[in-house]
Write an enzyme that holds these catalytic residues in place. Sequence first.
Site, PDB file in Angstrom:
ATOM      1  CE  LYS A 127      -3.764  -1.924   2.597  1.00 32.87           C
ATOM      2  NZ  LYS A 127      -4.726  -1.669   1.778  1.00 32.87           N
ATOM      3  NE  ARG A 155     -10.896  -9.472  -2.471  1.00 29.48           N
ATOM      4  CZ  ARG A 155     -11.293  -8.626  -3.363  1.00 29.48           C
ATOM      5  NH1 ARG A 155     -11.451  -9.009  -4.422  1.00 29.48           N
ATOM      6  NH2 ARG A 155     -11.260  -7.314  -3.014  1.00 29.48           N
TER       7      ARG A 155
END
Length: 488
Positions: free
Chosen positions: A268, A342
């Site tokens: 990130k 996920r």
Amino acid sequence: MSMITLTDTSLSDVSTDVLILPLVAGADDAPATVPGSPELSEAIAALEPSASRGDLLRIPSASLVAAKSVLLVGVGEKELSAVEAEDLRLAFGAATRSLAGTTSAAIALPGGSAEQLAAALEGAALGAYAFTAHKTGTGDKAPKAPLAEIHVVTDGETSLETAVQRAEVLADVVTIVRDLVNTPPNLLYPAEFARRAEEHVKDLPIEVTVLDEKQLAEGGYGGIVGVGQGSTRPPRLVKLEYAPTGATRSVSLVGKGITFDTGGISLKPAAGMDDMTSDMTGAATVLGATVGAAKLGLDVRVTTFLALAENMPGGGAQRPGDVVTMRNGMTVEVLNTDAEGRMVMADALVDAAATEPDLLMDVATLTGAAVVALGTRTAGVMGCEDAREKVLAAARTSGEPFWPLPFPSELRADLTGRVADLRNIGERPGGALSAGIFLKEFVGETQWAHIDIAGPAFTAKPLGYMGKGATGMSVRTVLQVIEDMAGK
């Protein structure tokens, strides 16, 4: 958490540090007024205070009441009867949030209904929160503790004991969520989260099972293991079971518990990465809801899974292009290691669906796309239509903002893998939706709702009972769903 007591002492005689009262807008440009107190209304008229929701005016009591001071909070309407429950929660939460460092306050709603007073009490209890565990100082520089005592002026109403009990439970479980989320990531890692979960339920009829990294690998939890393998602090899967005798309804809960998310090798940007201490809010939320169900004695079996991992770019981290085998045997190409939530959720969803619940809910700070779509205050809910509607109905009752999102069929094709069954990302447009569609592959035919709280879980802009940092948003809705099931 504040101690809450009921008092039938008259408004003018209640002895406390602060008396919190509503302020309604005047009709036809008339000054704002305090319902039930013409004396206070007259005393503040020259100040021309704002009655907009959450606006505050604190004045000395000037012998008008026994309290040392009066805190007037705008409720945004001209008539108290017209004020919605959530507006009262937000208004009275703003009031108690402003009273950190104060010992006691009383709240009153002269002329309001018992339901409105219960909502004001909930807001006041939720607003009385401060996270000071890591602040130092003494004397004037000491961190301010949240409001210690809340006295509720009942006006003779005798049916508020249940409201007090529920407000205390809500404040307790929201505090659990906020404290976990606000804890710095060097102090809250998967094994420590699991330990704290055990601590929170030790006096409740909840059984706990914790799988460590070896058990996860042996059990085929490829998603959780893969995400956690880049960290020196290995992953965990925590299972909580609340099974009241005779319960005929059941719900399973799954929470995303990424205790810190660097994005892994798909790193990130540095700006804002510190907020990724909040990427375990989903797990904290379903833990809080489970504790709440047990404390309220709800007649519903609750089985909860906390999928815990730290996503780091260490030498052992999974790479973009890796293929992992999930708990149900499906294979997934990891094209982006920052789509890690996920992956851990999918493994846990397989186990949750295997319990054959009447309803399965998962909660996750899953996608930035949900923030783009819905902003920073509203949660998205997806899944089976009936399950989604149960969540939306509970959200309306709890007052939390939720919005339904679809599963467009054309997005499924983007998730078909080149060398494996699935890929863990789809195209950029509709990213929140494709993440939900990915999870759908792991729930079978179970009635299932997926809740994305990426926007409202953590905030830099205080509102009402929510200060900076963790908000606790969605735990009240998840608990309300369970309460609704218990009532059927």
